[in-house]
Motif scaffolding. Structure first.
Motif, mmCIF file in Angstrom:
data_model
loop_
_atom_site.group_PDB
_atom_site.id
_atom_site.type_symbol
_atom_site.label_atom_id
_atom_site.label_comp_id
_atom_site.label_asym_id
_atom_site.label_seq_id
_atom_site.Cartn_x
_atom_site.Cartn_y
_atom_site.Cartn_z
ATOM 1 N N UNK A 216 11.923 38.546 49.087
ATOM 2 C CA UNK A 216 11.061 39.375 49.395
ATOM 3 C C UNK A 216 11.329 41.096 48.785
ATOM 4 N N UNK A 217 10.375 41.659 49.765
ATOM 5 C CA UNK A 217 10.125 43.126 48.864
ATOM 6 C C UNK A 217 11.748 43.531 48.720
ATOM 7 N N UNK A 218 11.904 44.272 48.302
ATOM 8 C CA UNK A 218 14.082 45.107 48.696
ATOM 9 C C UNK A 218 13.223 46.471 49.089
ATOM 10 N N UNK A 219 12.490 47.040 50.211
ATOM 11 C CA UNK A 219 12.707 48.562 50.039
ATOM 12 C C UNK A 219 12.998 48.822 51.270
ATOM 13 N N UNK A 220 12.884 49.975 51.496
ATOM 14 C CA UNK A 220 13.226 50.537 52.984
ATOM 15 C C UNK A 220 13.507 49.831 54.125
ATOM 16 N N UNK A 221 12.285 49.609 53.691
ATOM 17 C CA UNK A 221 11.124 48.120 55.621
ATOM 18 C C UNK A 221 12.345 47.149 55.920
ATOM 19 N N UNK A 222 12.546 46.725 54.915
ATOM 20 C CA UNK A 222 13.531 45.510 55.102
ATOM 21 C C UNK A 222 15.073 46.201 54.883
ATOM 22 N N UNK A 223 15.564 46.981 54.861
ATOM 23 C CA UNK A 223 16.803 47.909 54.861
ATOM 24 C C UNK A 223 17.088 46.487 53.873
ATOM 25 N N UNK A 224 16.847 46.967 52.939
ATOM 26 C CA UNK A 224 18.075 46.589 52.236
ATOM 27 C C UNK A 224 19.780 47.122 51.958
ATOM 28 N N UNK A 225 19.385 48.608 52.270
ATOM 29 C CA UNK A 225 20.472 49.285 52.001
ATOM 30 C C UNK A 225 21.502 48.862 53.420
ATOM 31 N N UNK A 226 20.843 48.782 54.294
ATOM 32 C CA UNK A 226 21.968 48.324 55.278
ATOM 33 C C UNK A 226 22.732 47.278 55.198
ATOM 34 N N UNK A 227 21.956 46.377 54.792
ATOM 35 C CA UNK A 227 22.736 45.121 54.280
ATOM 36 C C UNK A 227 23.679 45.344 53.257
ATOM 37 N N UNK A 228 23.321 46.360 51.964
ATOM 38 C CA UNK A 228 24.501 46.355 51.028
ATOM 39 C C UNK A 228 25.669 47.157 52.067
ATOM 40 N N UNK A 229 25.559 48.257 52.287
ATOM 41 C CA UNK A 229 26.710 49.164 53.195
ATOM 42 C C UNK A 229 26.429 48.155 54.391
ATOM 43 N N UNK A 230 26.921 46.748 54.908
ATOM 44 C CA UNK A 230 28.074 45.424 55.715
ATOM 45 C C UNK A 230 28.968 45.063 54.402
ATOM 46 N N UNK A 231 28.249 44.912 53.578
ATOM 47 C CA UNK A 231 29.208 43.934 52.463
ATOM 48 C C UNK A 231 30.753 43.880 52.629
ATOM 49 N N UNK A 232 30.400 45.101 52.014
ATOM 50 C CA UNK A 232 32.572 45.826 52.146
ATOM 51 C C UNK A 232 32.675 45.479 53.463
ATOM 52 N N UNK A 233 32.323 45.555 54.628
ATOM 53 C CA UNK A 233 32.735 45.220 55.895
ATOM 54 C C UNK A 233 33.063 43.786 55.936
#
Length: 373
Positions: A194-211
């Motif tokens: 879907x939409x890859x944008x701020x409201x879809x929290x893509x940044x937060x998802x990417x940032x959790x990947x290393x964890x």
């Protein structure tokens, strides 16, 4: 026109013998042969003019003039029913219907709130909604808010979840995008569509990947296929480039999403309401059964991880069809939950699928009043 519920309704109209004419922007057409429909197209300049007058300026008299002009593009006796979609659609349809005098049915996928727009903006919409016979919306909470915001009785608002029809067994794909992208077969895969944008929290998802453990990879499928430079940079900065796969050629037809989702262990659907836009504030806060992402995942038998609340959260828990959390950071728990989520397809088939709501929709559209057996 790529909305699953709208397409399912149009398919039913066509199957019942109706000639369906879709009025839309030229570049919003979908496969005409598939649906057996015709199009009446707005060129960009005329569409933009209407959008500015109705959605930006909300001027009543210029809007009436636009409707007057558009009436000359329609032959009065050629239509039996009007089906409008969202704010722009209902305002245009109501203007046309001053001349056509037809049954007017409305579908709302977006709720626009006075507190996030203005009294003038809402007034134009409320006036248009006085023309409708009934409204279809996705769940009880959205019906309540739509009723309040538009001064409309709940008695004429019917609930139908946003969902396509079931995937016929013969149409399920044996090929998988994950194999074509070279994602190792022994890796667990998260899907983000879907939409890859701020409201879809893509940044937060990417940032959790290393964890997450290195057992987990992420497949990103942007709705429009944009090459997101910021996303690429963030993936590189976090050192997860070997675990994040971005599909550069997304499908154009939502019905082909099964090919992308086949082989995914979870589908991610996060919402972060933003007051920057009237479409991404409370409309997302009360997303519920209007989530196209969640419906699409479940249709392909992919359990979801989401922070959506309301009825959809209740259904996910009841059917064991995924995990409801508050923030992507909580995904660190998925390793312990993965094997337990097995009710995705059951939730879709028994609750969301259009087949479950077909009779209600046909009754709302009052087929007998337009001469369909």
């Amino acid at each position: 026109m790529n909305n699953p519920t709208t397409r399912a309704i149009i398919a039913e109209l066509v199957a019942a013998g109706c000639e369906v004419i879709v009025w839309c922007r030229k570049n919003h057409k979908v496969n005409n042969g598939t649906l057996g429909i015709k199009y009446k197209e707005d060129n960009f300049v005329w569409w933009a003019t209407k959008a500015i007058l109705i959605n930006k300026l909300s001027w009543r008299w210029p809007t009436n003039l636009v409707s007057y002009i558009d009436r000359f593009r329609f032959k009065v006796n050629d239509y039996s029913m009007i089906l409008s979609v969202d704010r722009l659609g209902v305002i245009e349809a109501a203007g046309l219907n001053k001349k056509l005098r037809l049954e007017h049915h409305h579908i709302s996928y977006e709720i626009l709130f006075k507190s996030e727009t203005s009294e003038k903006f809402k007034k134009l919409e409320r006036i248009a909604l006085k023309d409708v016979n009934d409204v279809l919306i996705q769940d009880k909470l959205r019906r309540k808010h739509f009723s309040i915001e538009n001064s409309l009785s709940e008695e004429i608002i019917y609930t139908v979840p946003l969902a396509f029809t079931k995937i016929p067994p013969e149409q399920r794909k044996n090929i998988r995008l994950r194999d074509q992208l070279g994602i190792p077969g022994d890796k667990n895969l998260l899907a983000f569509i879907g939409s890859v944008t701020e409201w879809s929290m893509i940044n937060e998802v990417i940032e959790v990947m290393p964890k997450l453990s290195k057992q987990w990879c992420l497949l990103v499928n942007d709705r429009f296929g944009f090459d997101n430079t910021n996303l690429n940079d963030r993936v590189g900065d976090l050192g997860v480039g070997d675990r994040v796969y971005i599909n550069r050629e997304p499908v154009l037809d939502i019905r082909d999403m099964d090919y992308i989702l086949n082989g995914c262990d979870y589908g991610l659907a996060f919402y972060k309401p933003s007051r920057r836009s009237k479409y991404t504030g409370k409309n997302l806060e009360y997303i519920g059964l209007a989530s196209g992402k969640i419906s699409t995942y479940l249709r392909s038998n992919v359990p979801v991880i989401t922070n959506a609340n309301g009825e959809i959260a209740e259904h996910i828990r009841r059917y064991n069809a995924g995990i409801v959390i508050g923030h992507p950071n909580e995904m660190i728990e998925i390793d312990n939950n993965k094997s337990e989520q097995n009710g995705a397809l059951s939730l879709f088939s028994e609750v969301l699928a259009f087949e479950n709501h077909k009779e209600k929709v046909l009754n709302v559209l009052k087929f007998e009043r337009i001469g369909i057996a």
